[in-house]
Design a protein around this motif. Structure first.
Motif, short mmCIF file in Angstrom:
data_model
loop_
_atom_site.label_atom_id
_atom_site.label_comp_id
_atom_site.label_asym_id
_atom_site.label_seq_id
_atom_site.Cartn_x
_atom_site.Cartn_y
_atom_site.Cartn_z
N ASP A 35 0.81 -1.22 0.00
CA ASP A 35 0.00 0.00 0.00
C ASP A 35 0.85 1.27 0.00
OD1 ASP A 35 -2.73 -1.29 2.09
OD2 ASP A 35 -2.32 -1.44 -0.06
N SER A 36 1.97 1.25 0.70
CA SER A 36 2.77 2.46 0.84
C SER A 36 3.39 2.94 -0.47
CB SER A 36 3.87 2.25 1.88
OG SER A 36 4.72 1.20 1.49
N VAL A 37 3.43 2.09 -1.49
CA VAL A 37 4.03 2.49 -2.77
C VAL A 37 3.03 2.47 -3.92
CG1 VAL A 37 6.27 1.63 -1.98
CG2 VAL A 37 4.83 0.21 -3.48
N LYS A 38 1.82 2.02 -3.68
CA LYS A 38 0.81 2.00 -4.74
C LYS A 38 0.57 3.41 -5.26
CE LYS A 38 -1.88 -2.11 -3.51
NZ LYS A 38 -3.16 -2.61 -2.95
N GLY A 39 0.48 3.50 -6.59
CA GLY A 39 0.29 4.80 -7.21
C GLY A 39 1.59 5.55 -7.46
N ARG A 40 2.68 5.10 -6.86
CA ARG A 40 3.97 5.76 -7.06
C ARG A 40 4.99 4.84 -7.73
NH1 ARG A 40 7.02 7.21 -2.82
NH2 ARG A 40 6.25 5.56 -1.44
N PHE A 41 4.97 3.55 -7.41
CA PHE A 41 5.93 2.59 -7.96
C PHE A 41 5.22 1.66 -8.95
CE2 PHE A 41 9.04 2.28 -4.08
CZ PHE A 41 9.13 3.65 -4.05
N SER A 42 5.99 1.16 -9.89
CA SER A 42 5.49 0.11 -10.78
C SER A 42 6.60 -0.91 -11.01
CB SER A 42 5.01 0.70 -12.10
OG SER A 42 6.07 1.32 -12.79
N ILE A 43 6.20 -2.17 -11.14
CA ILE A 43 7.15 -3.27 -11.33
C ILE A 43 6.90 -3.91 -12.68
CG2 ILE A 43 5.60 -4.86 -10.08
CD1 ILE A 43 8.13 -6.33 -9.09
N THR A 44 7.97 -4.16 -13.41
CA THR A 44 7.87 -4.79 -14.73
C THR A 44 8.99 -5.81 -14.90
OG1 THR A 44 9.19 -3.00 -15.71
CG2 THR A 44 6.78 -2.79 -15.82
N ARG A 45 8.84 -6.63 -15.92
CA ARG A 45 9.86 -7.63 -16.25
C ARG A 45 10.11 -7.66 -17.74
NH1 ARG A 45 8.49 -13.28 -13.18
NH2 ARG A 45 10.11 -14.08 -14.61
N ASP A 46 11.35 -7.99 -18.08
CA ASP A 46 11.71 -8.34 -19.45
C ASP A 46 11.99 -9.83 -19.42
OD1 ASP A 46 13.09 -8.97 -21.82
OD2 ASP A 46 13.80 -6.92 -22.04
N TYR A 47 11.02 -10.61 -19.87
CA TYR A 47 11.12 -12.06 -19.73
C TYR A 47 12.22 -12.65 -20.61
CZ TYR A 47 6.79 -11.70 -17.13
OH TYR A 47 5.84 -11.37 -16.20
N HIS A 48 12.50 -12.03 -21.73
CA HIS A 48 13.53 -12.55 -22.63
C HIS A 48 14.93 -12.34 -22.06
CE1 HIS A 48 10.64 -13.57 -25.71
NE2 HIS A 48 10.14 -12.36 -25.64
N LYS A 49 15.10 -11.22 -21.37
CA LYS A 49 16.42 -10.88 -20.83
C LYS A 49 16.58 -11.27 -19.36
CE LYS A 49 17.20 -7.01 -23.98
NZ LYS A 49 17.48 -5.53 -24.10
N ASN A 50 15.55 -11.87 -18.78
CA ASN A 50 15.59 -12.24 -17.35
C ASN A 50 15.91 -11.03 -16.48
OD1 ASN A 50 14.89 -14.95 -17.67
ND2 ASN A 50 17.02 -15.57 -17.94
#
Length: 123
Positions: free
Chosen positions: A61-76
């Motif tokens: 909750d403390s980072v919702k709206g400010r942080f986002s997490i993503t991945r590049d599955y091909h590059k690990n």
């Protein structure tokens, strides 16, 4: 074996943005969940966000709206985009990955951690 290397930590001012990265390398068949944790001085290591192999994400909750997490599955690789940073976000940020090492042991995932990257938010 498997290595996780975080990068991108820096000293920034409150309100600024920063993106940190985690790169996984080594003997990897596949990676299940990946996550970011942080540990401030004198405090325990806490979950910040995670992302599944299917792309589902969770942020505390403390980072919702400010942080986002993503991945590049091909590059690990995994990324944490941090906006509107606050002094209380100051911590060492650690990458965690659940790694399947070989196709023959597809049901078993090993847990690996990176060495951490320092994020300091201060004016």
């Amino acid at each position: 074996q498997v290595q996780l290397v975080e990068s991108g930590g820096d000293l920034v001012q409150p309100g600024e943005s920063l993106t940190i990265s985690c790169a996984a390398s080594g003997t990897i068949f596949s990676i299940n969940d990946m996550g970011w944790y942080r540990q401030a001085p004198g405090k325990q290591r806490d979950l910040v966000a995670y992302i599944t192999s299917g792309g589902d994400t969770y942020l505390v909750d403390s980072v919702k709206g400010r942080f986002s997490i993503t991945r590049d599955y091909h590059k690990n690789m995994m990324f944490l985009q941090m906006n509107s940073l606050k002094p209380e976000d100051t911590a060492v940020y650690y990458c965690k990955a659940e790694v399947v090492l070989d196709e023959s042991t597809w049901w078993r995932a090993e847990t690996y951690w990176g060495q951490g990257t320092q994020v300091t938010v201060s004016s």
